[in-house]
Scaffold this active site. Structure first.
Site, PDB file in Angstrom:
ATOM      1  CG  HIS A   1      22.100  33.879  57.707  1.00 33.53           C
ATOM      2  ND1 HIS A   1      22.045  32.502  57.799  1.00 33.53           N
ATOM      3  CD2 HIS A   1      21.443  34.198  56.554  1.00 33.53           C
ATOM      4  CE1 HIS A   1      21.375  32.010  56.771  1.00 33.53           C
ATOM      5  NE2 HIS A   1      21.002  33.027  55.993  1.00 33.53           N
TER       6      HIS A   1
ATOM      7  CB  CYS B   1      20.441  34.793  53.094  1.00 37.04           C
ATOM      8  SG  CYS B   1      19.047  35.797  53.667  1.00 37.04           S
TER       9      CYS B   1
END
Length: 320
Positions: A278, A294
């Site tokens: 992301h 992440c």
């Protein structure tokens, strides 16, 4: 008187013998021959007696058929195909034919036998298409070579064999098959991502061909980005951020899309639970092990990557 009776008996005997002799064919009288130039099923039988002609036709008919399946050659005799020539009727027509007349040879075929043979042949000959397979070698994607498959067209092959049997053809019998194309090839495989966790780098490949490199942020030591082979399972534009069930997120509240959203403007969720690629408003974290598991990217780069990967894209995460 006795001499006269004896003479009459001798004469009568000679007359009877002559009649009988004239009724029988001469020992060297030839049997009827088939007219010159006549053929039966392509076999030259002109000038032959019926028995010899029948033997010649039977012998020729028993010649194996040479079937071609691509580069494979198969020999099969007519009896295996349930086929037998109808010789007697052909001989009758040949005897009554004009010189140089071609006579068709009738063939009887046991129903279902050619189809059963072709089905057995298909089990040996058919093969499925094999897709290109992806693996990782020396930190780079590697794709195996795809292979086309093939499938015998059974009904058409039966018709081709029957036509050869009835037409006297024994060579050059090409059986119809279709080529099965693999769905996944080296050429059309699509994007592959390799993330090097230790060096905080993301590499994008087109199949096995290198395309681009991005600096990223990966997980902190207490929240390491998982290693392994994963895939992108969801893609969201302007996502909401929801606090995960983790100690570091205790007391946090959901964040709607906007400049303060920790996911930036794009989310590419992986098959590893809770982990995704992301964007991030925290540009200073890029290049470091700073996330909670992440893979962070600069927002413009995450938006670009979002448009160049698909749901199902493979993502390798390695320790390098």
């Amino acid at each position: 008187m006795k001499r006269l009776s004896l003479l009459i008996s001798i004469v009568a005997g000679l007359l009877v013998a002559g009649v009988v002799a004239s009724a029988l064919p001469a020992a060297d009288e030839p049997m009827a021959a088939i007219p010159v130039g006549v053929t039966i099923g392509g076999v030259q039988v002109g000038g032959l007696a019926p028995d010899a002609a029948a033997a010649a036709v039977q012998q020729a008919f028993a010649t194996p058929l040479e079937l071609q399946l691509g580069t494979t050659r198969v020999l099969v005799t007519p009896d295996v195909l349930g086929a037998a020539p109808i010789v007697d009727k052909a001989i009758e027509r040949a005897l009554a034919a004009q010189p140089n007349t071609p006579i068709a040879l009738g063939v009887s075929i046991v129903p279902g036998t050619p189809l059963a043979f072709v089905a057995t042949l298909a089990k040996r000959y058919d093969r499925p298409a094999v897709d290109s397979k992806l693996s990782l070698r020396h930190l780079r994607p590697w794709l195996s070579k795809e292979r086309a498959g093939r499938k015998l067209v059974q009904r058409q092959s039966v018709r081709d064999i029957a036509a050869a049997l009835t037409g006297g053809v024994r060579t050059g019998i090409v059986l119809t098959h279709t080529t099965l194309k693999p769905k996944v090839t080296r050429r059309n495989f699509g994007p592959v991502i390799v993330i090097r966790r230790k060096s905080n780098q993301l590499f994008l490949y087109d199949g096995s061909r290198y395309r681009l490199f991005f600096a990223v942020a990966t997980g902190q030591s207490q929240y390491p980005t998982p290693l392994g082979r994963f895939s992108i399972v969801v893609k969201w534009r302007n996502p909401w951020w929801y606090p995960p069930d983790s100690p570091w997120a205790q007391g946090e509240t959901p964040v709607p899309p906007g400049p303060d959203n920790p996911l930036g403007t794009r989310w590419m969720g992986l098959s590893a639970p809770g982990v995704g690629i992301h964007g991030t408003p925290s540009d200073a974290s890029i290049g470091y092990s700073a996330s909670h598991g992440c893979i962070r990217m600069h927002i413009p780069q995450a938006e670009w990557l979002f448009n160049h990967v698909e749901i199902g894209t493979t993502v390798f995460i390695v320790s390098a």
